[in-house]
Write an enzyme that holds these catalytic residues in place. Structure first.
Site, PDB file in Angstrom:
ATOM      1  N   PRO A   1     -16.224   3.497  -3.801  1.00  0.00           N
ATOM      2  CA  PRO A   1     -16.450   4.776  -4.482  1.00  0.00           C
ATOM      3  C   PRO A   1     -15.191   5.631  -4.502  1.00  0.00           C
ATOM      4  O   PRO A   1     -14.289   5.440  -3.685  1.00  0.00           O
ATOM      5  CB  PRO A   1     -17.541   5.432  -3.639  1.00  0.00           C
ATOM      6  CG  PRO A   1     -17.425   4.794  -2.298  1.00  0.00           C
ATOM      7  CD  PRO A   1     -16.977   3.391  -2.547  1.00  0.00           C
ATOM      8  N   ILE A   2     -15.140   6.553  -5.453  1.00  0.00           N
ATOM      9  CA  ILE A   2     -14.013   7.499  -5.497  1.00  0.00           C
ATOM     10  C   ILE A   2     -14.544   8.933  -5.541  1.00  0.00           C
ATOM     11  O   ILE A   2     -13.898   9.846  -6.066  1.00  0.00           O
ATOM     12  CB  ILE A   2     -13.084   7.232  -6.705  1.00  0.00           C
ATOM     13  CG1 ILE A   2     -13.840   7.331  -8.025  1.00  0.00           C
ATOM     14  CG2 ILE A   2     -12.357   5.907  -6.567  1.00  0.00           C
ATOM     15  CD1 ILE A   2     -12.917   7.340  -9.247  1.00  0.00           C
ATOM     16  N   ASP A   3     -15.713   9.144  -4.942  1.00  0.00           N
ATOM     17  CA  ASP A   3     -16.307  10.482  -4.942  1.00  0.00           C
ATOM     18  C   ASP A   3     -15.406  11.516  -4.281  1.00  0.00           C
ATOM     19  O   ASP A   3     -15.330  12.669  -4.747  1.00  0.00           O
ATOM     20  CB  ASP A   3     -17.684  10.456  -4.280  1.00  0.00           C
ATOM     21  CG  ASP A   3     -17.627   9.906  -2.867  1.00  0.00           C
ATOM     22  OD1 ASP A   3     -17.112   8.781  -2.682  1.00  0.00           O
ATOM     23  OD2 ASP A   3     -18.054  10.599  -1.934  1.00  0.00           O
TER      24      ASP A   3
ATOM     25  N   ASN B   1       0.803  -1.223   0.000  1.00  0.00           N
ATOM     26  CA  ASN B   1       0.000   0.000   0.000  1.00  0.00           C
ATOM     27  C   ASN B   1       0.832   1.266   0.000  1.00  0.00           C
ATOM     28  O   ASN B   1       0.274   2.367  -0.023  1.00  0.00           O
ATOM     29  CB  ASN B   1      -0.978  -0.023   1.180  1.00  0.00           C
ATOM     30  CG  ASN B   1      -2.030  -1.103   0.980  1.00  0.00           C
ATOM     31  OD1 ASN B   1      -2.150  -1.654  -0.122  1.00  0.00           O
ATOM     32  ND2 ASN B   1      -2.761  -1.438   2.020  1.00  0.00           N
TER      33      ASN B   1
ATOM     34  N   CYS C   1     -14.960  -4.145  -5.464  1.00  0.00           N
ATOM     35  CA  CYS C   1     -14.121  -5.309  -5.217  1.00  0.00           C
ATOM     36  C   CYS C   1     -14.844  -6.184  -4.192  1.00  0.00           C
ATOM     37  O   CYS C   1     -15.979  -5.926  -3.797  1.00  0.00           O
ATOM     38  CB  CYS C   1     -12.753  -4.886  -4.707  1.00  0.00           C
ATOM     39  SG  CYS C   1     -12.800  -4.331  -3.001  1.00  0.00           S
TER      40      CYS C   1
ATOM     41  N   ARG D   1      -1.980 -11.105  -4.608  1.00  0.00           N
ATOM     42  CA  ARG D   1      -2.069  -9.664  -4.876  1.00  0.00           C
ATOM     43  C   ARG D   1      -1.230  -8.879  -3.865  1.00  0.00           C
ATOM     44  O   ARG D   1      -0.696  -7.826  -4.179  1.00  0.00           O
ATOM     45  CB  ARG D   1      -3.518  -9.180  -4.777  1.00  0.00           C
ATOM     46  CG  ARG D   1      -4.402  -9.507  -5.948  1.00  0.00           C
ATOM     47  CD  ARG D   1      -5.730  -8.789  -5.822  1.00  0.00           C
ATOM     48  NE  ARG D   1      -5.504  -7.425  -5.396  1.00  0.00           N
ATOM     49  CZ  ARG D   1      -6.202  -6.830  -4.421  1.00  0.00           C
ATOM     50  NH1 ARG D   1      -7.170  -7.481  -3.802  1.00  0.00           N
ATOM     51  NH2 ARG D   1      -5.946  -5.588  -4.082  1.00  0.00           N
TER      52      ARG D   1
HETATM   53  C1  EPZ Z   1      -6.502   1.786   1.103  1.00  0.00           C
HETATM   54  O1  EPZ Z   1      -7.654   1.578   0.308  1.00  0.00           O
HETATM   55  C2  EPZ Z   1      -5.759   0.457   1.098  1.00  0.00           C
HETATM   56  N1  EPZ Z   1      -5.366   0.126  -0.266  1.00  0.00           N
HETATM   57  C3  EPZ Z   1      -6.665  -0.642   1.652  1.00  0.00           C
HETATM   58  O2  EPZ Z   1      -5.909  -1.842   1.695  1.00  0.00           O
HETATM   59  C4  EPZ Z   1      -7.053  -0.251   3.070  1.00  0.00           C
HETATM   60  O3  EPZ Z   1      -7.938  -1.227   3.585  1.00  0.00           O
HETATM   61  C5  EPZ Z   1      -7.741   1.112   3.070  1.00  0.00           C
HETATM   62  O4  EPZ Z   1      -6.869   2.095   2.455  1.00  0.00           O
HETATM   63  C6  EPZ Z   1      -8.086   1.597   4.464  1.00  0.00           C
HETATM   64  O5  EPZ Z   1      -6.914   1.651   5.240  1.00  0.00           O
HETATM   65  C7  EPZ Z   1      -4.272   0.733  -0.795  1.00  0.00           C
HETATM   66  O6  EPZ Z   1      -3.641   1.567  -0.163  1.00  0.00           O
HETATM   67  C8  EPZ Z   1      -3.878   0.318  -2.171  1.00  0.00           C
HETATM   68  P1  EPZ Z   1     -10.039   4.460   1.686  1.00  0.00           P
HETATM   69  P2  EPZ Z   1      -8.552   2.864  -0.129  1.00  0.00           P
HETATM   70  O7  EPZ Z   1     -10.148   5.391   0.543  1.00  0.00           O
HETATM   71  O8  EPZ Z   1      -7.673   4.001  -0.426  1.00  0.00           O
HETATM   72  C9  EPZ Z   1     -14.747   4.949   1.477  1.00  0.00           C
HETATM   73  C10 EPZ Z   1      -5.506  -4.149   1.439  1.00  0.00           C
HETATM   74  O9  EPZ Z   1      -6.055  -5.148   1.923  1.00  0.00           O
HETATM   75  N2  EPZ Z   1     -14.484   5.925   0.408  1.00  0.00           N
HETATM   76  O10 EPZ Z   1      -9.362   4.925   2.942  1.00  0.00           O
HETATM   77  O11 EPZ Z   1      -9.511   2.426  -1.159  1.00  0.00           O
HETATM   78  C11 EPZ Z   1     -14.455   3.527   1.030  1.00  0.00           C
HETATM   79  O12 EPZ Z   1     -15.571   2.962   0.372  1.00  0.00           O
HETATM   80  C12 EPZ Z   1      -6.352  -2.988   0.945  1.00  0.00           C
HETATM   81  O13 EPZ Z   1      -4.291  -3.976   1.345  1.00  0.00           O
HETATM   82  C13 EPZ Z   1     -15.526   6.713  -0.078  1.00  0.00           C
HETATM   83  O14 EPZ Z   1     -16.664   6.602   0.362  1.00  0.00           O
HETATM   84  O15 EPZ Z   1      -9.325   3.123   1.235  1.00  0.00           O
HETATM   85  C14 EPZ Z   1     -14.151   2.818   2.319  1.00  0.00           C
HETATM   86  O16 EPZ Z   1     -15.391   2.437   2.922  1.00  0.00           O
HETATM   87  C15 EPZ Z   1      -7.842  -3.265   1.091  1.00  0.00           C
HETATM   88  N3  EPZ Z   1     -15.265   7.598  -1.068  1.00  0.00           N
HETATM   89  C16 EPZ Z   1     -13.509   3.903   3.179  1.00  0.00           C
HETATM   90  O17 EPZ Z   1     -13.835   5.156   2.558  1.00  0.00           O
HETATM   91  C17 EPZ Z   1     -14.010   7.747  -1.605  1.00  0.00           C
HETATM   92  O18 EPZ Z   1     -13.826   8.597  -2.509  1.00  0.00           O
HETATM   93  C18 EPZ Z   1     -11.990   3.800   3.276  1.00  0.00           C
HETATM   94  O19 EPZ Z   1     -11.506   3.902   1.977  1.00  0.00           O
HETATM   95  C19 EPZ Z   1     -12.973   6.941  -1.099  1.00  0.00           C
HETATM   96  C20 EPZ Z   1     -13.227   6.039  -0.091  1.00  0.00           C
END
Ligand code: EPZ
Length: 422
Positions: A122-124, A23, A116, A397
């Site tokens: 989401p990426i909002d 990560n 996934c 992965r």
């Molecule tokens: C990163 O994912 C990590 N992946 C994840 O690791 C990790 O679980 C996660 O951070 C939380 O620590 C990488 O770094 C590649 P988030 P990311 O954006 O960036 C919501 C693993 O097992 N959200 O902090 O996708 C989202 O749906 C992986 O190594 C929105 O709603 O995590 C989630 O519920 C899995 N809108 C929460 O926030 C957005 O625009 C946390 O997501 C972005 C996220």
């Protein structure tokens, strides 16, 4: 499909160097798009997600190749600013390329990253921040068409401390005129590693690790040689493996400061964990105790990525432990598979209650996702008999070679490559 065979009942005893952090290296690979010149990433882990990132870099016209255990990247020759749907779908976190492509090219066309196993992703927050920096983003038919003729730095406030959004906006901010301040930023160590990489390339980023990250845009970034930080979730996985099977292991490179909530939980369960000359030593004897409720939270809270492997380590503990998964909607998919091994777990919404059982037994189980798959292996180390773990592509992965590492710690495990006609 290949599978693992894990035969439980053997205590772990051995030493292991922890792989580079998945990560951390994934956003750093996106960040190489901002640097003119050669980037050498030392300690880059050989993972399926890294391979997917390399394919994206090649697709964009960049050079990326392994030289020993270092990955050398040179994005000078970039000649494309779009990523195909197929490539986007290969890796959930491919969205991290958006900010860097916009900063480098002033435009970007890529498909909406799929959800996934953990639920909708989401990426909002990413898109909202990029729009505030001046990007025009049109979402059409599952594609994102982005134009950013002039990105201008400003204050951005994240609704929640999203790791990916923080990282994407840090990369876009490097291409802005002026300074960007990201408030309510994610504080994960991997965000700090990204800051350190960017600064090694000549950027001016500060505050990572706190809730307020500042990026002074407009710097011309150059190549560098950078060592990726150790993978704290891989380290957590091996600590939980020792807790599950019992034993005495040393993890070189593991940094307790990045794992305090995990080591606290394991100490509470009865493991002795100490700093040990550049790493961590875990000595786990006798049955574990159930522990206080485990609630996942953004860093420095308990990491959601360690929830499954800690749960697996506690399946035979005395008493019951309550888990609360607050980050992802669907992160208990490993529970059904653990139950096949004799685990006693009840799930209700975000809460899972693990009641310790006397014995676990080997069974054929299937990986549901990356960390859930690792949890099956952790549980199998404590099960009587043999466990067949299939769908191990999920595990590949995020772990270079989980069986290699578990065998280095004394586990009785094999990876079986199945030929097509098997
Ligand atoms: C990163 O994912 C990590 N992946 C994840 O690791 C990790 O679980 C996660 O951070 C939380 O620590 C990488 O770094 C590649 P988030 P990311 O954006 O960036 C919501 C693993 O097992 N959200 O902090 O996708 C989202 O749906 C992986 O190594 C929105 O709603 O995590 C989630 O519920 C899995 N809108 C929460 O926030 C957005 O625009 C946390 O997501 C972005 C996220």
């Amino acid at each position: 499909m290949s599978h693992f065979l894990v035969r439980g009942g053997r205590r772990l005893d051995g030493q292991l160097t922890v792989q580079g952090a998945k990560n951390s290296v994934l956003p750093i690979l996106a960040a190489t798009l901002l640097a003119r010149g050669q980037v050498v990433l030392l300690g880059c882990p050989r993972l399926r997600d890294v391979d997917a990132s390399i394919r994206i870099l090649h697709h964009l016209g960049c050079d990326a190749r392994w030289e020993g255990d270092a990955l050398t990247v040179d994005t000078t020759a970039l000649d494309r600013c779009g990523i195909s749907d197929q490539l986007m779908r290969e890796m959930r976190s491919s969205a991290i390329f958006l900010g860097a492509i916009l900063a480098r090219c002033g435009q970007a066309d890529l498909s909406y990253p799929g959800g996934c196993e953990l639920g909708p992703r989401p990426i909002d927050l990413h898109l909202s921040g990029l729009r505030q920096l001046g990007a025009e983003i049109r979402e059409e038919g599952g594609f994102l068409h982005c134009r950013a003729p002039a990105l201008v730095g400003r204050e951005l406030v994240l609704r929640m401390p999203s790791v990916g959004a923080t990282e994407n906006l840090m990369l876009a901010a490097c291409g802005c005129v002026g300074t960007t301040v990201i408030t309510n930023a994610a504080r994960e160590p991997e965000v700090v590693d990204l800051q350190n990489f960017l600064n090694a390339c000549g950027a001016r980023v500060s505050g990572a690790g706190s809730s307020c990250v500042s990026v002074q845009g407009g710097q011309a970034l150059h190549g560098c040689t950078y060592r990726v930080m150790p993978d704290r979730i891989a380290a957590a996985t091996y600590l939980c493996a020792a807790a599950s099977a019992g034993g005495d292991i040393s993890l070189l490179g593991a940094e307790e400061r990045h794992l305090t909530t995990v080591t606290a939980a394991l100490r509470q369960a009865g493991c002795a964990i100490t700093a040990d000359g550049g790493g961590l030593r875990a000595v786990c004897r006798g049955p574990l105790r159930a522990i206080e409720p485990v609630q996942t939270a953004p860093y420095p809270g308990f990491p959601t990525d360690a929830q499954a492997v800690l749960m697996a380590a506690l399946l035979r503990s005395r008493g019951a432990t309550v888990f609360e998964e607050n980050i992802f909607e669907n992160r208990y998919r490993h529970v059904g598979e653990l139950t096949r091994m004799g685990a006693k777990i009840r799930v209700s919404g975000r809460v899972a209650v693990v009641t310790g059982v006397e014995r676990l037994h080997g069974a054929p189980v299937r990986c549901t996702d990356l960390r859930g798959g690792a949890a099956l292996c952790v549980a199998a180390l404590a099960a009587e008999g043999e466990t067949r773990v299939s769908q191990i592509c999920h595990i590949d992965r995020g772990y270079e070679d989980l069986v290699r590492d578990l065998r280095a710690l004394g586990a009785d495990a094999d990876r079986v490559e199945e030929t097509d006609n098997s």
